[in-house]
Scaffold this motif. Structure first.
Motif, PDB file in Angstrom:
ATOM      1  N   GLY A  68       7.337  -3.112  13.731  1.00 10.63           N
ATOM      2  CA  GLY A  68       7.735  -4.494  13.485  1.00 10.63           C
ATOM      3  C   GLY A  68       7.476  -5.442  14.623  1.00 10.63           C
ATOM      4  O   GLY A  68       8.064  -6.526  14.680  1.00 10.63           O
ATOM      5  N   GLU A  69       6.588  -5.080  15.559  1.00 11.59           N
ATOM      6  CA  GLU A  69       6.281  -5.926  16.710  1.00 11.59           C
ATOM      7  C   GLU A  69       4.791  -6.260  16.732  1.00 11.59           C
ATOM      8  O   GLU A  69       3.964  -5.515  16.216  1.00 11.59           O
ATOM      9  N   SER A 223       8.884   4.488   7.324  1.00 15.82           N
ATOM     10  CA  SER A 223       9.467   3.685   6.244  1.00 15.82           C
ATOM     11  C   SER A 223       8.670   2.391   6.076  1.00 15.82           C
ATOM     12  O   SER A 223       7.660   2.357   5.389  1.00 15.82           O
ATOM     13  N   THR A 224       9.087   1.328   6.738  1.00 18.33           N
ATOM     14  CA  THR A 224       8.424   0.035   6.569  1.00 18.33           C
ATOM     15  C   THR A 224       7.039  -0.016   7.206  1.00 18.33           C
ATOM     16  O   THR A 224       6.217  -0.850   6.826  1.00 18.33           O
ATOM     17  N   GLY A 227       1.837   2.167   6.577  1.00 17.25           N
ATOM     18  CA  GLY A 227       0.416   1.837   6.615  1.00 17.25           C
ATOM     19  C   GLY A 227      -0.113   1.690   8.028  1.00 17.25           C
ATOM     20  O   GLY A 227      -1.172   2.229   8.375  1.00 17.25           O
ATOM     21  N   TRP A 228       0.636   0.965   8.870  1.00 13.14           N
ATOM     22  CA  TRP A 228       0.231   0.787  10.258  1.00 13.14           C
ATOM     23  C   TRP A 228       0.255   2.109  11.016  1.00 13.14           C
ATOM     24  O   TRP A 228      -0.602   2.369  11.870  1.00 13.14           O
ATOM     25  N   PHE A 229       1.237   2.948  10.698  1.00 12.05           N
ATOM     26  CA  PHE A 229       1.326   4.251  11.365  1.00 12.05           C
ATOM     27  C   PHE A 229       0.125   5.125  10.995  1.00 12.05           C
ATOM     28  O   PHE A 229      -0.443   5.814  11.854  1.00 12.05           O
ATOM     29  N   ALA A 230      -0.264   5.109   9.718  1.00 11.50           N
ATOM     30  CA  ALA A 230      -1.435   5.875   9.288  1.00 11.50           C
ATOM     31  C   ALA A 230      -2.690   5.378  10.003  1.00 11.50           C
ATOM     32  O   ALA A 230      -3.532   6.174  10.437  1.00 11.50           O
ATOM     33  N   LEU A 231      -2.801   4.044  10.141  1.00 10.34           N
ATOM     34  CA  LEU A 231      -3.953   3.483  10.853  1.00 10.34           C
ATOM     35  C   LEU A 231      -3.932   3.898  12.318  1.00 10.34           C
ATOM     36  O   LEU A 231      -4.986   4.203  12.901  1.00 10.34           O
ATOM     37  N   SER A 232      -2.761   3.944  12.924  1.00 10.38           N
ATOM     38  CA  SER A 232      -2.656   4.366  14.330  1.00 10.38           C
ATOM     39  C   SER A 232      -3.102   5.812  14.498  1.00 10.38           C
ATOM     40  O   SER A 232      -3.720   6.174  15.506  1.00 10.38           O
ATOM     41  N   ALA A 233      -2.793   6.655  13.501  1.00  8.47           N
ATOM     42  CA  ALA A 233      -3.215   8.055  13.568  1.00  8.47           C
ATOM     43  C   ALA A 233      -4.738   8.166  13.514  1.00  8.47           C
ATOM     44  O   ALA A 233      -5.343   8.980  14.237  1.00  8.47           O
TER      45      ALA A 233
END
Length: 353
Positions: A68-69, A223-224, A227-233
């Motif tokens: 969220g940042e 959770s929220t 999508g961003w976490f998957a992209l970071s991976a």
């Protein structure tokens, strides 16, 4: 120990290691072999280093978005470079985290989220390294058959990462279990005399708070911020592959053939080992280990020069930039304060954000 003194020790060990490596490997044939080096491939290796810095920065930015940042590229590149400095001056490369958290906090990210972001970044690297090992073992078994000690070490890496993965899952799904286990360890450490009784309750409270904070912030990524976490991976995988491609690129530049997957396997084992070396920035072991890895693919007479070149491109340049940022932004005294504040927080059992 002050940051300036730690950095001086790192530089001394590195200089001695480089002198020792070159003294033990260079002979009359070295310069003849290096004279035929391909300048285009050398430039490609340098370009890979620049690319990996940007991929690492984009990875930070996407992890921050998952929490969220929002971070700018300029700020995040500073976070990447300052991590090189922090890792260079501390045993087991543990000092990068506090400096990263400090910079993220200065740019408006809470301490809890900053810790979660830096922790997840490190875990991504470790798990991706662990994935390289079994894949390479299956795809290219010749190297492990030739060098039995690599086979045993590879098995150790897989088992270790498997245990870490189990603890990670438990820490997210059943954080209470982790608290119980940690508290049991603290009681045991107190019984054998390594932890004074007056610090036992403080340590337990601090650890329990940190586990709760960690769990709350990690849930943001699942959770929220999925999508961003998957992209970071994906960016983490691209960053690691880019980083590990510098070594085979240098081997090709020197005019030697190299099996890419075998080189990745040997390099991944080396990189994993360096996380647990007690010298500042794994200095000494990193240079010696790099020579050993290069020695698997090139003649010994050029392995030392190539190892030094690899370290210069992939690590020393980042450390130099990170040092400039720290000295300009904080000064040596300010750097001392960043690390001492982190240590004092642990010792006092502080829980503040």
């Amino acid at each position: 120990m002050s940051v300036k003194k730690s950095f001086s020790i790192f530089v001394i060990i590195v200089v001695l290691s480089i002198v020792g490596v070159l003294f033990c490997s260079i002979d009359a044939s070295t310069f003849a072999m290096l004279g035929d080096a391909n300048p285009s491939l050398l430039a490609c290796a340098a370009a890979l280093v620049v690319l990996m810095w940007f991929l690492d920065a984009f990875k930070f930015m996407t992890l921050a978005r998952a929490a969220g940042e929002k971070l700018s590229l300029r700020c995040t590149l500073s976070v990447v470079w300052i991590n090189y400095f922090g890792s260079a001056i501390t045993p087991m490369q543990s000092g990068g985290g506090p400096f990263q958290v400090y910079l993220l906090y200065r740019n408006g990210v809470s301490v809890g989220k900053s810790v979660a972001i830096t922790l997840v970044r490190t875990l991504q690297v470790l798990f991706l390294l662990a994935m390289v090992v079994p894949f390479s073992m299956i795809a290219e078994p010749d190297l492990l058959q030739k060098y039995s000690y690599l086979r045993w070490y590879a098995c150790y890496v897989v088992i270790f990462i498997g245990g870490c993965a189990f603890l990670l899952v438990v820490s997210i799904v059943r954080p209470r279990w982790i608290k119980r286990w940690v508290n049991a360890v603290l009681v045991w450490v107190n019984k054998i005399g390594f932890l004074k009784s007056k610090y036992l309750l403080r340590a337990a409270r601090w650890i329990n708070h940190e586990i709760t904070s960690y769990n709350d912030n990690i849930k943001l990524f699942t959770s929220t911020g999925k999508g961003w976490f998957a992209l970071s991976a994906l960016l983490a995988a691209a960053h690691l592959v880019t980083y590990m491609s510098v070594m085979p690129c240098l081997i090709l530049a020197a005019g030697f053939k190299v099996n890419y997957l075998q080189c990745l396997l040997a390099e991944s084992l080396l990189l994993f080992m360096l996380y647990f070396i007690p010298t500042p920035g794994a200095s000494g072991a990193a240079e010696g280990g790099a020579v050993a890895v290069f020695g698997l693919f090139v003649p010994w007479s050029v392995a030392g020069v190539m190892a030094v070149t690899w370290r210069l491109l992939s690590e020393y340049t980042g450390i130099a930039i990170g040092t400039f940022i720290v000295v300009r932004m904080l000064g040596w005294g300010g750097a001392d304060k960043v690390l001492s504040d982190e240590n004092n927080k642990i010792e006092k059992g502080g829980c503040g954000e």
